[in-house]
Design an enzyme around this catalytic site. Structure first.
Site, PDB file in Angstrom:
ATOM      1  CB  CYS A   1       3.481  -4.014  -0.165  1.00  0.00           C
ATOM      2  SG  CYS A   1       3.249  -5.054  -1.775  1.00  0.00           S
TER       3      CYS A   1
ATOM      4  CE  LYS B   1       7.260  -5.370  -3.733  1.00  0.00           C
ATOM      5  NZ  LYS B   1       5.996  -6.751  -3.827  1.00  0.00           N
TER       6      LYS B   1
END
Length: 423
Positions: A272, A218
């Site tokens: 993010c 990720k």
């Protein structure tokens, strides 16, 4: 029979009912599982239990209303026993750019008392490498009567895994179901149990790996995007210096079959891309030079935009500046780490003029923007000397660009500039 295979997941707890947790809980509830949502925000809990939502996400309101009315979803501030626990809490960074795992630790302390043998705990929060192991350690400290993967491996009482979310705000419900998921268990049996859980609702592939690889996957995805955005942002600043229209340049350069330059903007925001690369830099500061530089380029872009606004403001005795958009990306209400917030806040602090904001996705401005007026597009344009496009919301595309002719326009997203080029 193996405990992981025998597990049925009749009751699932989702800890953290924000932009990821609530849609995930709702999708699970739509599979006719009993879902207990846990959040420390009493307002969020009360709102959900009334069948309503406290965030903006297309179609989520209908699914929550159905799940609550059918008895499959309810929310509470205190964890209750369940077969699986999904942790979807924030993982911001501290002032020194080091990861802040306090929310994960708090979630571990909260669920530990209700854990029982055979339970699965999945960390969905985007996390630095090693966070899943740290979660297991925090849980074991609270429950010495149970064994955990970092202690007993395959024979542990509790299964622990990492499965990072990979969804796009505004498309969360579809992508939760359709996207491939990376599942990283601390042991193969942990992975197997987590895979069983996600196969309840995921139509994409469930790709199994180990926890550390899943964590790094990720971070890598978002660092890759951050580096490419930094290239576009740096290119936009270079083009300003040498008198080239960056939007036209990118359009023609992307005609090359192996070139795909992203669109520049006022910076990078969100929970993010603006955060995750720092987790890699923190883990390997000497090696992550390109990733660090990309972060620095993107973090500096709001200051570049502010300099352009300052230059424009000098042309007016009492400038009125209308800023279009506050969210970190188009067509959502999420303001987390938004460069637009930083830009508007600094305009006010530096007293560049009267500051107006047009943000159709919120009803109240954040407390950090005291002294700023929230208006609709027509009202803001009627008063503005300077118009700054910070977010390319769909509503702004409908704006008659002839209305901008007598104003100084700073278009950080190329939305109005590109329309003129196309014309």
């Amino acid at each position: 029979m193996d405990r992981a295979i025998d597990i049925d997941f009749r009751t699932i707890s989702v800890v953290g009912l924000g932009y990821i947790g609530l849609p995930t809980a709702t999708v699970l509830a739509s599979r006719q599982r009993e879902v207990i949502g846990v959040d420390i925000n009493q307002h969020a809990v009360d709102t959900i239990n009334q069948g309503r939502i406290h965030i903006v996400e297309p179609d989520l309101d209908m699914l929550v209303r159905a799940a609550v009315s059918q008895g499959y979803l309810r929310a509470t501030t205190e964890p209750e026993p369940a077969d699986a626990f999904l942790i979807a809490v924030p993982t911001p960074f501290l002032d020194n750019k080091q990861p802040d795992l306090s929310y994960i630790e708090a979630a571990a302390r909260a669920i530990a008392p209700v854990l029982k043998r055979g339970d699965l705990v999945v960390l969905e929060s985007t996390s630095p490498v090693g966070a899943t192991e740290q979660l297991s350690d925090w849980l074991s400290a609270q429950r010495p009567d149970l064994s955990f993967p970092h202690q007993q491996g395959e024979e542990s009482d509790i299964r622990v895994a990492h499965c990072p979310e990979r969804v796009l705000p505004g498309h969360v419900l579809r992508e939760l179901v359709e996207n491939d998921r990376i599942i990283g268990g601390m042991t193969p049996k942990c992975s197997e149990a987590a895979q069983r859980l996600y196969e309840l609702f995921v139509r994409g592939r469930c790709i199994v790996t180990d926890a550390r690889t899943a964590e790094m996957c990720k971070l890598t995805e978002n660092a890759f995007r951050d580096v490419n955005i930094a290239f576009a942002n740096e290119l936009s600043m270079i083009c300003d210096e040498i008198g080239v229209n960056v939007w036209e340049l990118i359009s023609v350069a992307n005609r090359h079959p192996r070139v795909n330059i992203l669109q520049p903007g006022p910076g990078v925001g969100g929970h993010c891309i603006a955060v995750d690369p720092w987790f890699i830099v923190d883990a390997a500061p000497e090696s992550a030079r390109l990733i660090r530089t990309a972060r620095e380029v993107n973090d500096a872009k709001p200051h570049y935009v502010l300099d352009r606004v300052k230059q424009a403001a000098r042309r007016f005795k009492e400038p009125v500046i209308a800023c279009f958009g506050l969210s970190f990306k188009a067509n959502i209400d999420d303001l987390r780490e938004s460069p637009a917030i930083e830009i508007v806040q600094t305009m006010v602090q530096q007293q560049l003029g009267t500051v107006l904001v047009v943000e159709p996705h919120i009803k109240v401005l954040p407390a950090a923007l005291q002294g700023v007026e929230l208006l609709n597009a027509e009202a803001a344009l009627s008063r503005a000397d300077i118009v700054v496009l910070l977010v390319d919301h769909q509503q702004f595309r409908k704006l008659d660009t002839d209305r901008l002719q007598s104003r100084v326009v700073i278009d950080t997203r190329g939305m109005w500039s590109a329309k003129r080029i196309a014309a």
